[in-house]
Design a protein around this motif. Structure first.
Motif, PDB file in Angstrom:
ATOM      1  N   UNK A 195     -10.585   0.268 -12.238  1.00 46.67           N
ATOM      2  CA  UNK A 195      -9.362   0.609 -12.967  1.00 46.67           C
ATOM      3  C   UNK A 195      -9.696   1.444 -14.206  1.00 46.67           C
ATOM      4  N   UNK A 240      -8.523  11.103  -9.726  1.00 47.01           N
ATOM      5  CA  UNK A 240      -8.784   9.940 -10.585  1.00 47.01           C
ATOM      6  C   UNK A 240      -8.912   8.670  -9.747  1.00 47.01           C
ATOM      7  N   UNK A 241      -8.021   8.528  -8.742  1.00 45.05           N
ATOM      8  CA  UNK A 241      -8.094   7.354  -7.872  1.00 45.05           C
ATOM      9  C   UNK A 241      -9.417   7.354  -7.108  1.00 45.05           C
ATOM     10  N   UNK A 300     -10.723   5.042 -13.245  1.00 42.81           N
ATOM     11  CA  UNK A 300      -9.601   5.868 -12.802  1.00 42.81           C
ATOM     12  C   UNK A 300      -8.741   6.291 -13.997  1.00 42.81           C
ATOM     13  N   UNK A 301      -8.476   5.340 -14.905  1.00 41.08           N
ATOM     14  CA  UNK A 301      -7.633   5.657 -16.066  1.00 41.08           C
ATOM     15  C   UNK A 301      -8.344   6.637 -16.997  1.00 41.08           C
ATOM     16  N   UNK A 358      -8.056  10.043 -15.499  1.00 45.33           N
ATOM     17  CA  UNK A 358      -6.699  10.592 -15.679  1.00 45.33           C
ATOM     18  C   UNK A 358      -6.494  11.043 -17.126  1.00 45.33           C
ATOM     19  N   UNK A 411     -17.978  -3.882  -6.930  1.00 42.12           N
ATOM     20  CA  UNK A 411     -16.577  -4.137  -6.564  1.00 42.12           C
ATOM     21  C   UNK A 411     -15.829  -4.952  -7.601  1.00 42.12           C
ATOM     22  N   UNK A 418     -12.801  -5.115 -10.070  1.00 40.42           N
ATOM     23  CA  UNK A 418     -11.557  -4.374 -10.293  1.00 40.42           C
ATOM     24  C   UNK A 418     -11.526  -3.665 -11.648  1.00 40.42           C
ATOM     25  N   UNK A 419     -11.987  -4.360 -12.710  1.00 44.02           N
ATOM     26  CA  UNK A 419     -11.889  -3.780 -14.055  1.00 44.02           C
ATOM     27  C   UNK A 419     -12.630  -2.443 -14.139  1.00 44.02           C
ATOM     28  N   UNK A 474       0.833  -1.206   0.000  1.00 45.81           N
ATOM     29  CA  UNK A 474       0.000   0.000   0.000  1.00 45.81           C
ATOM     30  C   UNK A 474       0.871   1.261   0.000  1.00 45.81           C
ATOM     31  N   UNK A 524     -15.824   1.644  -8.295  1.00 44.58           N
ATOM     32  CA  UNK A 524     -15.559   0.295  -7.805  1.00 44.58           C
ATOM     33  C   UNK A 524     -16.618  -0.128  -6.787  1.00 44.58           C
ATOM     34  N   UNK A 525     -16.896   0.754  -5.812  1.00 43.99           N
ATOM     35  CA  UNK A 525     -17.852   0.383  -4.750  1.00 43.99           C
ATOM     36  C   UNK A 525     -19.298   0.464  -5.227  1.00 43.99           C
TER      37      UNK A 525
END
Lengths: 245, 114
Positions: free
Chosen positions: B98, B79-80, B101-102, B105, B92, B94-95, B54, B87-88
């Protein structure tokens, strides 16, 4: 776990591990290696050496530091120390994975060999997938995944190195950003123990805090202090719940 | 002979790269072999390993190298955060986190003229 799956051979589980190359984490790691190619190409390190370090060092953060040392002409002892400090974190990662991988009969030499394939991506992948594999086949499954992942990325580096002219800045920026975002999402997603959520939050806060306090050893201290605090907090919470129940 | 020729760079990579990383992996095997997989000690090791990773994540986001070094901090943390919300909100996966966020950005970098 049903009987039939348990009876499949180690070879079959090795093959299932190999197929892990077609997964989101493997894909993201390959993109990160494309980014690494552009870094080493700009640093003027010959492609043979880049392929060699991909296979023999494997952990990407360690390689980035190694390349940095080679570029700045650091001496061997200084480079060794810098890479060592960045890699101490591999020890608890391996120590956390080994009890999941082995059976009472797994030889130590096999675990020593397999440990070479552990870096953040393989660790996150293994911690998530391995509990669903019958215990006796876990080493074979991980070997299939780890060896394929390293070999594929060596090949990728050998080929892509020749094509990485300068990326457009937005692409380069996004390639870099994929790694932290992927780690974050997949650790949260794959956590099977409550302590992992707490440790993730404490580590995120501890990273910048200890970078500010002790920039030389920030990651190590953040891990030790943040992880220990997270463990204490989660334990206290668990005990209180047990008393309350 | 400079470090770019002959066997020396390979010896350099083997000692400063391979030995410096695999030593810790081997020590991890030795330590992990002594841990039972339901013990409190393993729980602690797990917590330390997760916090270490982390901290690496936080550093990559807060102090990036390359192109992102010039990007504003609010764009990276924003972005994060955006990815975390997605995500939440959406099961939940991951894809989804991610990709969000990308995308955040990339659009931010584009609007800022990167």
């Amino acid at each position: 776990m049903n009987r039939e799956e348990d009876e499949q051979s180690s070879l079959a589980w090795f093959g299932k591990g190999m197929r892990g190359i077609f997964s989101l984490p493997a894909f993201i790691l390959m993109l990160s290696f494309v980014g690494f190619c552009s870094l080493t190409a700009q640093a003027g390190i010959p492609v043979q050496q880049v392929v060699f370090m991909t296979g023999i060092v494997w952990a990407l953060p360690a390689k980035v530091i190694l390349v940095g040392s080679m570029m700045s002409g650091a001496n061997l002892a200084a480079a060794f120390l810098a890479v060592s400090l960045s890699s101490v974190r591999l020890m608890p990662m391996v120590a956390a994975l080994v009890p999941e991988l082995r059976t009472s009969r797994t030889p130590t030499w096999l675990l020593l060999f397999l440990s070479h394939f552990i870096a953040i991506t393989a660790w996150v992948f293994a911690m998530e997938k391995v509990p669903k594999v019958p215990r006796g086949r876990r080493a074979a499954f991980f070997a299939g995944f780890g060896i394929t992942l390293v070999a594929t990325n060596m090949l990728l580096v050998a080929v892509v190195y020749h094509f990485v002219a300068d990326f457009p800045p937005i692409v380069a920026g996004c390639l870099f950003f994929l790694t932290p975002v992927y780690f974050l999402a997949s650790i949260w997603h794959s956590a099977r123990h409550p302590v992992v959520y707490v440790a993730l939050l404490f580590g995120l806060a501890g990273g910048p805090l200890f970078y500010w306090l002790f920039p030389e050893f920030d990651i190590l201290i953040a891990g030790l202090v943040g992880g220990t605090l997270a463990w204490l907090v989660e334990r206290l919470w668990r005990q209180r719940k047990e008393v309350g129940a | 002979m400079t470090w770019q020729d002959g066997w020396w760079p390979y010896a350099f990579i083997a000692i400063a790269g391979w030995l410096a990383t695999d030593i810790w992996r081997w020590l991890g095997v030795v330590a992990g072999n002594k841990l039972r997989d339901d013990s409190e000690a393993l729980n602690w090791v797990r917590a330390v390993a997760t916090a270490l990773v982390a901290a690496v994540i936080a550093k990559l986001v807060l102090y990036p190298t390359g192109v992102l070094e010039q990007s504003p901090l609010w764009l990276r943390t924003g972005s994060v955060a955006l990815g975390a919300v997605a995500f939440f909100l959406f099961g939940r996966k991951p894809a989804i986190g991610i990709a969000t966020a990308i995308a955040g950005l990339a659009s931010g970098l584009w609007l800022l003229g990167f």
